[in-house]
Design an enzyme around this catalytic site. Structure first.
Site, PDB file in Angstrom:
ATOM      1  CD  GLU A  42      -2.787   1.295   2.409  1.00  0.00           C
ATOM      2  OE1 GLU A  42      -2.767   0.407   3.280  1.00  0.00           O
ATOM      3  OE2 GLU A  42      -3.546   2.280   2.453  1.00  0.00           O
ATOM      4  NE  ARG A 272       3.819  -7.804  10.628  1.00  0.00           N
ATOM      5  CZ  ARG A 272       3.177  -7.042   9.745  1.00  0.00           C
ATOM      6  NH1 ARG A 272       2.115  -7.502   9.125  1.00  0.00           N
ATOM      7  NH2 ARG A 272       3.594  -5.824   9.496  1.00  0.00           N
ATOM      8  CE  LYS A 282       2.928   0.123   5.017  1.00  0.00           C
ATOM      9  NZ  LYS A 282       2.497   0.063   3.613  1.00  0.00           N
TER      10      LYS A 282
HETATM   11  P1  ATP Z   1       0.557  -1.438   7.637  1.00  0.00           P
HETATM   12  O1  ATP Z   1       1.712  -1.327   8.603  1.00  0.00           O
HETATM   13  O2  ATP Z   1       0.103  -0.115   7.113  1.00  0.00           O
HETATM   14  O3  ATP Z   1      -0.533  -2.388   8.034  1.00  0.00           O
HETATM   15  P2  ATP Z   1       1.867  -3.342   6.001  1.00  0.00           P
HETATM   16  O4  ATP Z   1       3.149  -3.279   6.727  1.00  0.00           O
HETATM   17  O5  ATP Z   1       1.015  -4.539   6.057  1.00  0.00           O
HETATM   18  O6  ATP Z   1       1.047  -2.059   6.320  1.00  0.00           O
HETATM   19  P3  ATP Z   1       1.627  -3.361   3.137  1.00  0.00           P
HETATM   20  O7  ATP Z   1       2.065  -2.302   2.205  1.00  0.00           O
HETATM   21  O8  ATP Z   1       0.193  -3.683   3.207  1.00  0.00           O
HETATM   22  O9  ATP Z   1       2.214  -2.951   4.534  1.00  0.00           O
HETATM   23  O10 ATP Z   1       2.465  -4.669   2.918  1.00  0.00           O
HETATM   24  C1  ATP Z   1       2.799  -5.207   1.688  1.00  0.00           C
HETATM   25  C2  ATP Z   1       3.191  -6.634   1.875  1.00  0.00           C
HETATM   26  O11 ATP Z   1       4.292  -6.729   2.751  1.00  0.00           O
HETATM   27  C3  ATP Z   1       2.067  -7.457   2.478  1.00  0.00           C
HETATM   28  O12 ATP Z   1       1.951  -8.662   1.753  1.00  0.00           O
HETATM   29  C4  ATP Z   1       2.515  -7.713   3.875  1.00  0.00           C
HETATM   30  O13 ATP Z   1       2.046  -8.941   4.335  1.00  0.00           O
HETATM   31  C5  ATP Z   1       4.031  -7.680   3.756  1.00  0.00           C
HETATM   32  N1  ATP Z   1       4.654  -7.267   5.005  1.00  0.00           N
HETATM   33  C6  ATP Z   1       4.425  -6.136   5.700  1.00  0.00           C
HETATM   34  N2  ATP Z   1       5.121  -6.125   6.844  1.00  0.00           N
HETATM   35  C7  ATP Z   1       5.828  -7.280   6.893  1.00  0.00           C
HETATM   36  C8  ATP Z   1       6.754  -7.860   7.831  1.00  0.00           C
HETATM   37  N3  ATP Z   1       7.095  -7.246   8.967  1.00  0.00           N
HETATM   38  N4  ATP Z   1       7.286  -9.059   7.532  1.00  0.00           N
HETATM   39  C9  ATP Z   1       6.958  -9.689   6.395  1.00  0.00           C
HETATM   40  N5  ATP Z   1       6.112  -9.206   5.474  1.00  0.00           N
HETATM   41  C10 ATP Z   1       5.540  -8.005   5.713  1.00  0.00           C
END
Ligand code: ATP
Ligand code: MG
Length: 568
Positions: A42, A272, A282
């Protein structure tokens, strides 16, 4: 290594459970043997190392199984998103070393999603709810207690159609109405209790402007976008496990609408990445930036990709670290020290060795002629001969590290002390003859005599001395600023702490040294060039560094001082 050993090693490299699922789908001939993944950020913030883990998985699976990985911006909430984030994400993925197939935006599907929503309303499977979000939340119930149906749940289809159109006008008031899927108010999976699938947002969208006034929710955009694009494996993180049945449900509905059953995407979840002494949210990272608690998204203390790049981490080290921690079905906290070890290992192989004195004191070579200079040969990288050499100017007046001199030294002090010899790196062996103090008793100058026969590389230069010190010539070096970093947070797991994350920040995470001296070759280095300040650590020129006023970021020390401190 022999071929046999090589093969054995190859076989031993185990594949993750995600790849096992992919292989099983391939074996079953699903989706015609096609593999297609996507990375779906996003654009509401900069990428962090957690995203890098997802990127390595999404792109890795495509690469390993002759598939394609597309990049899709999940841009369904204009109130939080923007092109600054889009541009940084494009840049960071490329820097990490990955190439996407196609570039998509969820906003490309706004019309298709709208049409799908209309179809659902027409089928009696969605309705417009005019309650407030608080009322809707109150009626959700609990996992063990059924929810209460909305009074609008059974309103006529025609009315919902009319109101959904009214929602998509500039006059619609945000929060006044939502579109909900009519599912099951007593389902144990809370996501099935008539989830909101569309809301009114009047902030213009960074791509579609004011064309739309309603925007789909995550659960009504993600799986559908996967479906429209032909994604076969939609790999995401564990928090989406409870969303999976809804993901599958809407795919079922899409298949029903299109009357096809050959193709369908599948969601698979992995753990994660969480790192000690930092946060990955974020929202929190954005707060640190907006409240000027750090120097922007690329502050070298941030866990962002751009922060790590500015700090001097290499993409290879980040990828190696992610590879080493692997993918599981259980959330865990990974040690920052592991990441730093990967950085150290990679930078040892590729960094340019230079001389820099961070805590300077004068060293005068009293028997070296005033005004004379010599260009000494310095090896750029002992790990890679092809990196060549550069020269460093030697003269009578030098800077050395204050810690490298002791007036009354213990026996095992192999640095400079009166009466003892050390080698000056790439130059001569010198013998300390004394030091000068100011009125307060602080040492302001050290004296030594050099042995002209001991020049590095000369016959007879091999006389044994225990210590080798780095130095720069006082009249031929450049004054530099050096920024040293410590952990951004004081606690190991700030996300698990009850206190506000701002209170957990480490107040001494940035330490700026203003009076450092670097050889001129180092002063000319630019951001992106990996440096080792010999005997100190890895460094990189900061953004805005110039040869006249160089500024360096400390990437990481040569050794893990943290592990030692923890033990002490
Ligand atoms: P927010 O913190 O705003 O919820 P987000 O960190 O989930 O956002 P996105 O832009 O939706 O951010 O994430 C894009 C992709 O990265 C998604 O598939 C998400 O699962 C993955 N992702 C985000 N954070 C992690 C993390 N800490 N470890 C592994 N994958 C991640
Ligand atoms: Mg998200």
């Amino acid at each position: 290594m022999t071929m046999l050993q090589e093969n054995a090693k190859e076989e031993k490299k185990s594949i993750s459970f995600v790849e096992q699922s992919v292989e099983q789908d391939l074996a079953e001939g699903k989706n015609g043997g096609r593999i297609q993944t996507r990375f779906p950020p996003e654009p509401n913030g900069y990428l962090h190392i957690g995203h890098a883990k997802a990127i390595c998985m999404d792109f890795g699976v495509a690469e390993n199984y002759n598939g394609v990985c597309n990049l899709r911006f999940d841009d369904t909430n204009p109130s939080k998103e923007g092109t600054e984030y889009v541009d940084s994400i494009l840049n960071d993925i490329q820097w990490l070393g990955f190439k996407w197939g196609n570039l998509y935006y969820a906003s490309d599907y706004f019309k298709k999603l709208w049409d799908f929503a209309i179809w659902l309303i027409e089928q009696g499977k969605a309705y417009v709810d005019e309650q407030t979000s608080e009322q809707i939340a109150e009626q959700k119930g609990t996992p063990t207690q059924a929810g209460t149906p909305s009074p609008y749940r059974d309103r006529p289809i025609e009315e919902s159609l009319r109101l959904f159109h009214a929602m998509n006008t500039p006059e619609a008031v945000e929060g006044s109405m939502v579109l909900r899927a009519k599912l099951d108010m007593s389902n144990p999976n809370m996501h099935f209790r008539d989830p909101i699938i569309y809301r009114i947002i009047q902030t213009p969208h960074h791509r579609t402007g004011t064309e739309w006034h309603v925007y789909p929710m995550y659960d009504f955009a993600h799986g559908q976008s996967d479906y429209f694009e032909g994604v076969t494996h939609s790999i995401c993180t564990l928090e989406f496990v409870p969303h999976r049945p809804l993901y599958d449900h809407f795919v079922d509905e899409l298949q029903a609408m299109e009357n096809q059953s050959v193709y369908r995407p599948r969601q698979i979840e992995f753990n994660r990445l969480n790192l000690t002494y930092t946060v990955m949210s974020k929202r929190k990272l954005k707060a640190l930036v907006d409240e000027h608690l750090v120097d922007g998204w690329d502050d070298p203390r941030m866990p962002t990709i751009c922060g790590m790049r500015r700090r001097g981490y290499s993409p290879e080290s980040i990828r190696k670290f992610i590879d080493s921690i692997g993918y599981t079905k259980f959330d865990a906290l990974n040690d920052m020290a592991l990441l730093e070890a990967a950085v150290r290992e990679d930078l040892n192989a590729k960094s340019l060795r230079v001389s820099a004195v961070l805590n300077p004191v004068k060293l005068v070579i009293t028997n070296y002629p005033e005004g004379e200079t010599e260009e000494m040969i310095a090896v750029n990288n002992p790990e890679n001969e092809a990196d060549g050499t550069h020269t460093i100017t030697f003269s009578r007046n030098l800077w050395i590290e204050r810690e490298d001199f002791m007036e009354d030294a213990p026996k095992k002090f192999f640095r400079l002390t009166p009466g003892k010899e050390v080698r000056l790196k790439n130059a001569y062996i010198v013998k300390c003859t004394g030091c000068t103090k100011n009125a307060e008793g602080n040492i302001i100058e050290i004296q030594a005599e050099y042995d002209p026969q001991s020049k590095s590389g000369m016959d007879g230069a091999n006389r044994k001395v225990k210590g080798t010190l780095h130095w720069v010539s006082a009249d031929h070096c450049v004054k530099a600023e050096v920024k040293q970093y410590d952990r951004l947070f004081n606690v190991e797991n700030p996300s698990a702490d009850e206190r506000d994350f701002r209170e957990l920040l480490n107040p001494t995470s940035l330490n700026v040294l203003n009076e450092c001296y670097v050889e001129s070759f180092a002063a000319d280095r630019k951001p992106g060039e990996y440096l080792q300040f010999q005997r100190i650590g890895y460094f990189m020129a900061d953004t805005g560094s110039t040869p006249e006023h160089p500024v360096f970021n400390k990437t990481v020390g040569l050794k893990d001082t943290w592990a030692k401190m923890a033990k002490a």
